[in-house]
Design a protein around this motif. Structure first.
Motif, PDB file in Angstrom:
ATOM      1  N   CYS A  28       0.838  -1.203   0.000  1.00  0.00           N
ATOM      2  CA  CYS A  28       0.000   0.000   0.000  1.00  0.00           C
ATOM      3  C   CYS A  28       0.876   1.258   0.000  1.00  0.00           C
ATOM      4  O   CYS A  28       0.585   2.222  -0.708  1.00  0.00           O
ATOM      5  N   ASN A  30       3.885   1.556  -1.236  1.00  0.00           N
ATOM      6  CA  ASN A  30       4.459   1.707  -2.580  1.00  0.00           C
ATOM      7  C   ASN A  30       3.435   2.277  -3.555  1.00  0.00           C
ATOM      8  O   ASN A  30       3.757   3.111  -4.397  1.00  0.00           O
ATOM      9  N   TYR A  31       2.209   1.776  -3.441  1.00  0.00           N
ATOM     10  CA  TYR A  31       1.136   2.229  -4.321  1.00  0.00           C
ATOM     11  C   TYR A  31       0.938   3.738  -4.172  1.00  0.00           C
ATOM     12  O   TYR A  31       0.885   4.472  -5.162  1.00  0.00           O
ATOM     13  N   ASP A  32       0.876   4.193  -2.927  1.00  0.00           N
ATOM     14  CA  ASP A  32       0.680   5.633  -2.680  1.00  0.00           C
ATOM     15  C   ASP A  32       1.845   6.449  -3.226  1.00  0.00           C
ATOM     16  O   ASP A  32       1.653   7.510  -3.809  1.00  0.00           O
ATOM     17  N   GLU A  34       3.843   5.678  -5.731  1.00  0.00           N
ATOM     18  CA  GLU A  34       3.772   5.730  -7.204  1.00  0.00           C
ATOM     19  C   GLU A  34       2.660   6.666  -7.680  1.00  0.00           C
ATOM     20  O   GLU A  34       2.814   7.371  -8.678  1.00  0.00           O
ATOM     21  N   GLU A  35       1.550   6.651  -6.980  1.00  0.00           N
ATOM     22  CA  GLU A  35       0.438   7.545  -7.317  1.00  0.00           C
ATOM     23  C   GLU A  35       0.877   9.002  -7.237  1.00  0.00           C
ATOM     24  O   GLU A  35       0.592   9.805  -8.120  1.00  0.00           O
ATOM     25  N   SER A 177      -0.463  -4.887 -12.387  1.00  0.00           N
ATOM     26  CA  SER A 177       0.379  -4.368 -11.316  1.00  0.00           C
ATOM     27  C   SER A 177      -0.156  -2.999 -10.921  1.00  0.00           C
ATOM     28  O   SER A 177       0.416  -1.978 -11.249  1.00  0.00           O
ATOM     29  N   GLY A 178      -1.282  -2.997 -10.265  1.00  0.00           N
ATOM     30  CA  GLY A 178      -1.816  -1.757  -9.725  1.00  0.00           C
ATOM     31  C   GLY A 178      -2.563  -0.908 -10.743  1.00  0.00           C
ATOM     32  O   GLY A 178      -2.855   0.244 -10.491  1.00  0.00           O
ATOM     33  N   THR A 180      -1.724   0.399 -13.513  1.00  0.00           N
ATOM     34  CA  THR A 180      -0.991   1.561 -13.997  1.00  0.00           C
ATOM     35  C   THR A 180      -0.762   1.495 -15.505  1.00  0.00           C
ATOM     36  O   THR A 180      -1.040   0.485 -16.132  1.00  0.00           O
ATOM     37  N   ASN A 304      -5.488  -4.948  -4.670  1.00  0.00           N
ATOM     38  CA  ASN A 304      -5.317  -3.946  -5.727  1.00  0.00           C
ATOM     39  C   ASN A 304      -6.607  -3.156  -5.932  1.00  0.00           C
ATOM     40  O   ASN A 304      -6.597  -1.934  -6.065  1.00  0.00           O
ATOM     41  N   ARG A 307      -7.204  -0.687  -3.112  1.00  0.00           N
ATOM     42  CA  ARG A 307      -6.338   0.497  -3.247  1.00  0.00           C
ATOM     43  C   ARG A 307      -6.848   1.435  -4.334  1.00  0.00           C
ATOM     44  O   ARG A 307      -6.766   2.651  -4.221  1.00  0.00           O
TER      45      ARG A 307
END
Ligand code: ZN
Length: 343
Positions: A28, A30-32, A34-35, A177-178, A180, A304, A307
């Motif tokens: 989570c 990492n996701y934030d 990258e966002e 992968s998210g 993206t 995913n 998120r």
């Protein structure tokens, strides 16, 4: 039961998944990150991106795309979109390694008939020994990622055979992968993200020790990268893999009513997670994955989606709480000639 991330539905599973002091996992975090880092306007995929790709290939081959169809809601909707929303000419491909329930195959056939599209149904016993090995050796390898290596390579082979430029899957926004933009430049069946690390390592180990030593499976791919390079070398395939669900806004709440109305589609009788259409092996795969890792590929997918704000954490937990039917597990062991572990 280990502690679960308070944002997604992954449990703490060191070294891959670690919760921070606030109870949130590294995936989570990492996701934030990258966002926040993504340039504005590149935060997610747009339907116009998809149309651009489709228009590049439209009408230049006998078939515009090869649609993978399991009979479930996601792949059925993907095929429906391709045919009715984007007016492409699809070839449909359904495979059965012997563990796909009849009701899924019937559902696929019904959809194909309704849409009046060309259809390849492929049933094989090729994977049965592989599945038996996985269960009998008590390997920690997860069945679904191994199976996906096989069926993706098979799909590339069929695409090459019919010179089809695009492979259409029904993968959800959670099965990338998210979600993206990276799916546009690399294969979306990427099994390298952090939360797959231990599972992917187990897959490689299993391939080296139990699979490639068997002449029947000597050429079996070890990783998705192997699949891609074999597809290129052996089949000269340049096909790209995409799912309309990454580009079309919304999720199942938008497309399930459409396929129910237009195609007479309905949920299968038995499923895990709830409201999904998966092969019977999925029940065993999920049970073993939770036993070995604390989570399954569905926990990854649902996390995913949580998120991305497509499903709420509560909804995801509810879907994942579905029961794994003992009768189905017994049936699999009987087919494979393996014995269930004592609980
Ligand atoms: Zn998390």
């Amino acid at each position: 039961m280990s502690v679960m991330c308070n944002r997604c539905v992954l449990p703490a599973a060191p070294p891959d998944i670690i919760l921070n002091a606030d109870g949130m996992c590294n995936i989570c975090e990492n996701y934030d990150r990258e966002e926040r880092a993504a340039p504005k306007g590149e935060r997610g995929l747009l339907e116009t991106d998809f149309l651009k790709i489709l228009d590049k290939y439209r009408g230049k081959h006998e078939y515009d795309c090869l649609c993978m169809l399991s009979g479930g809601k996601d792949s059925t909707a993907a095929l429906y979109y391709v045919k009715e929303r984007y007016k492409l000419k699809p070839l449909v491909f359904t495979f059965n390694h012997g563990f796909v329930p009849d009701e899924h195959i019937e559902s696929a056939r019904k959809t194909v008939d309704k849409l009046g599209v060309d259809f390849i149904y492929f049933q094989t016993t090729f994977m049965k020994d592989m599945f038996r090995k996985i269960v009998a050796t008590k390997s920690k390898v997860v069945i679904c990622p191994v199976c996906s290596l096989w069926y993706m390579l098979k799909t590339y082979e069929i695409a090459a055979m019919f010179d089809v430029p695009i492979i259409i899957s029904g993968w959800t926004k959670g099965q990338t992968s998210g979600g993206t933009r990276s799916v546009l430049s690399k294969c979306a069946c990427d099994q390298n993200p952090e939360e797959f690390k231990s599972m992917s390592a187990a897959t490689k180990e299993f391939m080296d020790n139990h699979v490639r030593t068997d002449p029947k499976y000597a050429d079996f791919p070890r990783t998705m990268d192997d699949v891609l390079s074999t597809a290129k070398k052996k089949y000269n395939s340049k096909a790209i893999v995409l799912s309309p669900h990454w580009f079309v806004p919304g999720g199942p709440e938008e497309y399930v009513p459409i396929i129910k109305e237009k195609l007479g589609w309905d949920y299968p009788v038995r499923s895990y997670p709830k409201k999904s259409t998966n092969c019977d092996l999925n029940f065993l795969a999920t049970k073993l994955a939770i036993q070995n890792y604390g989570y399954s590929v569905y926990h990854i997918e649902m996390s995913n989606m949580v998120r991305m704000g497509i499903v709420s954490r509560e909804e995801a937990l509810d879907l994942l709480a579905g029961e794994i039917n003992q009768e189905i597990l017994d049936g699999i062991h009987e087919k494979l000639g393996t014995v269930a572990d004592q609980p």
